[in-house]
Design a protein around this motif. Sequence first.
Motif, mmCIF file in Angstrom:
data_model
loop_
_atom_site.group_PDB
_atom_site.id
_atom_site.type_symbol
_atom_site.label_atom_id
_atom_site.label_comp_id
_atom_site.label_asym_id
_atom_site.label_seq_id
_atom_site.Cartn_x
_atom_site.Cartn_y
_atom_site.Cartn_z
ATOM 1 N N GLY A 178 -33.054 -64.327 -58.687
ATOM 2 C CA GLY A 178 -34.379 -64.610 -58.145
ATOM 3 C C GLY A 178 -34.803 -66.029 -58.415
ATOM 4 N N ASP A 179 -36.104 -66.201 -58.560
ATOM 5 C CA ASP A 179 -36.688 -67.514 -58.808
ATOM 6 C C ASP A 179 -36.599 -67.818 -60.297
ATOM 7 O OD1 ASP A 179 -38.231 -69.819 -58.813
ATOM 8 O OD2 ASP A 179 -40.106 -68.687 -58.970
ATOM 9 N N GLY A 180 -35.737 -68.759 -60.649
ATOM 10 C CA GLY A 180 -35.586 -69.099 -62.054
ATOM 11 C C GLY A 180 -34.130 -69.298 -62.410
ATOM 12 N N GLN A 201 -14.779 -58.153 -62.969
ATOM 13 C CA GLN A 201 -15.992 -57.347 -62.903
ATOM 14 C C GLN A 201 -16.471 -57.390 -61.446
ATOM 15 O OE1 GLN A 201 -18.994 -58.525 -65.797
ATOM 16 N NE2 GLN A 201 -17.414 -58.916 -67.331
ATOM 17 N N ILE A 202 -16.588 -56.213 -60.837
ATOM 18 C CA ILE A 202 -16.872 -56.119 -59.413
ATOM 19 C C ILE A 202 -18.257 -55.509 -59.209
ATOM 20 C CG2 ILE A 202 -16.081 -55.226 -57.189
ATOM 21 C CD1 ILE A 202 -14.152 -57.186 -58.544
ATOM 22 N N GLY A 203 -19.003 -56.101 -58.295
ATOM 23 C CA GLY A 203 -20.329 -55.563 -58.010
ATOM 24 C C GLY A 203 -20.954 -56.230 -56.805
ATOM 25 N N ARG A 204 -22.266 -56.074 -56.677
ATOM 26 C CA ARG A 204 -23.030 -56.745 -55.623
ATOM 27 C C ARG A 204 -24.243 -57.431 -56.228
ATOM 28 N NH1 ARG A 204 -22.989 -51.551 -52.873
ATOM 29 N NH2 ARG A 204 -21.369 -51.395 -51.269
ATOM 30 N N LEU A 205 -24.608 -58.570 -55.677
ATOM 31 C CA LEU A 205 -25.833 -59.241 -56.075
ATOM 32 C C LEU A 205 -27.049 -58.456 -55.612
ATOM 33 C CD1 LEU A 205 -24.895 -62.893 -55.032
ATOM 34 C CD2 LEU A 205 -24.895 -61.978 -57.369
ATOM 35 N N THR A 206 -28.133 -58.605 -56.351
ATOM 36 C CA THR A 206 -29.418 -58.059 -55.924
ATOM 37 C C THR A 206 -30.420 -59.193 -55.951
ATOM 38 O OG1 THR A 206 -28.901 -55.971 -57.031
ATOM 39 C CG2 THR A 206 -31.180 -56.302 -56.307
ATOM 40 N N PHE A 207 -30.874 -59.617 -54.805
ATOM 41 C CA PHE A 207 -31.888 -60.666 -54.774
ATOM 42 C C PHE A 207 -33.244 -60.046 -55.082
ATOM 43 C CE2 PHE A 207 -28.306 -62.524 -52.733
ATOM 44 C CZ PHE A 207 -28.314 -63.826 -53.228
ATOM 45 N N ALA A 208 -33.988 -60.715 -55.954
ATOM 46 C CA ALA A 208 -35.232 -60.146 -56.466
ATOM 47 C C ALA A 208 -36.210 -59.812 -55.354
ATOM 48 C CB ALA A 208 -35.873 -61.114 -57.464
ATOM 49 N N THR A 213 -17.209 -68.901 -56.167
ATOM 50 C CA THR A 213 -16.444 -69.592 -55.128
ATOM 51 C C THR A 213 -17.289 -69.817 -53.883
ATOM 52 O OG1 THR A 213 -14.369 -68.659 -55.950
ATOM 53 C CG2 THR A 213 -14.379 -69.468 -53.680
ATOM 54 N N ALA A 214 -18.094 -68.810 -53.502
ATOM 55 C CA ALA A 214 -18.979 -68.946 -52.352
ATOM 56 C C ALA A 214 -20.026 -70.036 -52.586
ATOM 57 C CB ALA A 214 -19.655 -67.606 -52.058
ATOM 58 N N VAL A 215 -20.528 -70.114 -53.815
ATOM 59 C CA VAL A 215 -21.507 -71.154 -54.146
ATOM 60 C C VAL A 215 -20.853 -72.530 -54.055
ATOM 61 C CG1 VAL A 215 -23.007 -72.087 -55.947
ATOM 62 C CG2 VAL A 215 -22.841 -69.599 -55.623
ATOM 63 N N PHE A 216 -19.673 -72.672 -54.614
ATOM 64 C CA PHE A 216 -18.972 -73.956 -54.574
ATOM 65 C C PHE A 216 -18.678 -74.371 -53.131
ATOM 66 C CE2 PHE A 216 -18.948 -73.965 -58.966
ATOM 67 C CZ PHE A 216 -18.228 -75.035 -59.505
ATOM 68 N N ALA A 217 -18.278 -73.405 -52.302
ATOM 69 C CA ALA A 217 -17.994 -73.725 -50.900
ATOM 70 C C ALA A 217 -19.259 -74.222 -50.198
ATOM 71 C CB ALA A 217 -17.439 -72.495 -50.191
ATOM 72 N N ALA A 242 -27.380 -63.037 -47.601
ATOM 73 C CA ALA A 242 -28.543 -63.353 -48.425
ATOM 74 C C ALA A 242 -28.252 -64.509 -49.373
ATOM 75 C CB ALA A 242 -28.972 -62.111 -49.215
ATOM 76 N N LEU A 243 -27.009 -64.566 -49.871
ATOM 77 C CA LEU A 243 -26.623 -65.659 -50.768
ATOM 78 C C LEU A 243 -26.709 -67.007 -50.056
ATOM 79 C CD1 LEU A 243 -25.470 -66.725 -53.447
ATOM 80 C CD2 LEU A 243 -23.180 -66.178 -52.569
ATOM 81 N N LYS A 244 -26.254 -67.075 -48.810
ATOM 82 C CA LYS A 244 -26.322 -68.332 -48.054
ATOM 83 C C LYS A 244 -27.762 -68.807 -47.899
ATOM 84 C CE LYS A 244 -22.076 -67.867 -45.315
ATOM 85 N NZ LYS A 244 -21.519 -67.727 -43.936
ATOM 86 N N ASP A 245 -28.641 -67.865 -47.571
ATOM 87 C CA ASP A 245 -30.063 -68.243 -47.414
ATOM 88 C C ASP A 245 -30.658 -68.681 -48.743
ATOM 89 O OD1 ASP A 245 -29.892 -67.656 -44.763
ATOM 90 O OD2 ASP A 245 -30.903 -65.707 -44.894
ATOM 91 N N TYR A 246 -30.285 -67.999 -49.800
ATOM 92 C CA TYR A 246 -30.809 -68.359 -51.128
ATOM 93 C C TYR A 246 -30.359 -69.772 -51.520
ATOM 94 C CZ TYR A 246 -31.612 -68.036 -56.193
ATOM 95 O OH TYR A 246 -32.026 -68.259 -57.485
ATOM 96 N N LEU A 247 -29.099 -70.079 -51.261
ATOM 97 C CA LEU A 247 -28.558 -71.389 -51.614
ATOM 98 C C LEU A 247 -29.200 -72.497 -50.788
ATOM 99 C CD1 LEU A 247 -24.792 -70.465 -51.977
ATOM 100 C CD2 LEU A 247 -26.327 -71.164 -53.832
ATOM 101 N N ALA A 248 -29.701 -72.147 -49.610
ATOM 102 C CA ALA A 248 -30.311 -73.152 -48.745
ATOM 103 C C ALA A 248 -31.701 -73.538 -49.233
ATOM 104 C CB ALA A 248 -30.386 -72.627 -47.310
ATOM 105 N N THR A 249 -32.277 -72.743 -50.148
ATOM 106 C CA THR A 249 -33.574 -73.085 -50.697
ATOM 107 C C THR A 249 -33.404 -74.029 -51.888
ATOM 108 O OG1 THR A 249 -33.608 -71.188 -52.199
ATOM 109 C CG2 THR A 249 -34.497 -70.866 -49.995
#
Length: 463
Positions: free
Chosen positions: A330-332, A355-362, A398-402, A454-461
Motif C-alpha cells: 500500500g501507501d508506505g 515462497q509462492i503467493g499473490r500480492l494484495t494491494f491495500a 523481477t517485474a519491478v526491475f523490468a 495492479a502492480l504495473k499501475d502501482y509502479l506508475a504512481t
Amino acid sequence: MTVAPALRHTAIPGLLVVDLAVHGDARGWFKENWQRAKMTEVGLPDFGPVQHSVAHNGPTGVTRGIHAEPWDKFVSIVQGKVFGAWVDLRAGATFGTVHTEELDEHTAVFVPRGIGNSYQTLLPDTVYSYLVNAHWSPDASYTMLNLADESVAIPWPIPLEEARISDKDRVHPRLSDVVPVRPPRTLILGTGQLGRALAAELPEAQVLSRADLDLTDPAEVAALDLSGVDTVINAAAFTAVDRAETPQGRREAWAANATGVAALAAVVARAGARLVHYSSDYVFDGTAEAAAEDEALAPLSVYGQSKAAGDLVVSVLPRHYLLRTAWVVGDGSNFVRTMQRLARSGAEPTVVSDQIGRLTFADELARATLHLLRTNAPHGTYHLTNGGEPGSWADVATAVFAHEGRAGSAVRPVTTQEYAASTGGAVAPRPARGVLDLARIEATGFVPRDQWAALKDYLATSP
C-alpha cells in the motif's frame, strides 16, 4: 414442510418486504416468523436481534408513527391486518422516499435504522411482533415525521381525521423541518498501509491511531466508547514477523494479535456492533495448493500463531467479517517500493524464490471490505488477495526491475534457507505457498483484480 421466505426490495434502500409461508388447516395456522438461516440465505441482513416486543391495538384505525428509531427492526403481524407506511429519513439522495404495504400474517418488513415507520390497523385486535437489535431505552433518540405531511402524501386507507392518533404523533414536524438521520458511525483502528486505504474509501469514518487506542492495553480497550458505532474495522496488528521470534517480540505479537483482539471482540459484542478483522496466510502451513477458508490452522511461526488465536476469537462473534490476506502492498514502506528503490540505485538484490503467493494491494483489500459491508454479504471468513497467476517474491522483484528498465538477471533468486543463513539473525519460518482460494468472496460478486496488472499501475504512481 416449511417453505423458504421470499424477499422483495423496495424504492427505499435496505427496506425489505418478506413474504412468509403460512401453513393452516381447520385447527389454525403456523408460520416461521423468524428463521435466521433461511432469511439470511435469501438476502435479509443478519442483523442480530436482542429484544422481542409485542404490541396490541384493539380498535380499527389506530395509527402510529411516523418514527425513525435508532436500531434495525423486523416487523410482522401475529394477528390482524395493517397498512404500513415507511419514509426514508436518512441523509442522502433517497431522503423522503415513501413505500406503503399492507401487512398481515403472511408479510413482514425489515426496517433499517433511520427509516420512519408507521402503521394503521385495518382490523380490530391487531397484534404486532417487533425484533430489534438494540435494547429499548427511554433515553433513545427518535426522528419523527408528521403523519399528515403533504410532501410525502401517504394515502391512508382510513382518513387521519377519523383515525385514532396519540397527541404526540399529531404534532411531529413536517419533512422540511426534519433533520436527516446521519448514518451510524464506522470506526477504523490503525493507520498503517491498510488503515490509510480504508480511510480513503470511508472518509466519514473515525480513525484511531495507536496513540489514540493501544490495543495491547486491556483497560484502554475496555473503555472504548462504541455508542452510535455500527462497524469497527480493526486494521491494527503486530506484523514484525521476524521480531516475533524474539522473547520481547513474542509478547508484543500475542498482546496485539490475540489478547488485544479478544478484548476488542468483547467490547464489540457488548455494543451489538459488527467487527471487521484482518488475518494472514501465515495461519496455514503452506501445504495447500490454494488454502480455502476452512483449511486447518497450522501456523509455523509465532506471528502466525498469534494471528490464528485472533481468528478463533473473532470467529465466535455473531456479526463479523474475518478477511485473511497476504503480501499487502500500500501507501508506505513495503517490498515493492524497496525493490523499486534498489532498481533505481543499480543494486542487484538476492530475493527469495521458493515462497509462492499473490500480492494484495491495500486499496483492493479496502474495496473488498466495503463490498462485503454494503452488500450485507453473509458474515464469516473470506480470503482476499489480488487475483491472477501466483508468483514468488523473486518474480515480483523481477517485474519491478523490468518496469524500471533493469534486466531480470539483476535479481538473484535464492531459497528461503539461503536467505535466512545470509541474514545472521532470527528469521521466522514462513509458509512455502501462501496462495489463498478466492472462490468465496468471488461468489459475493467481488472479483479481485489481476495482481500483475495492479502492480504495473502501482509502479506508475510516485513512490
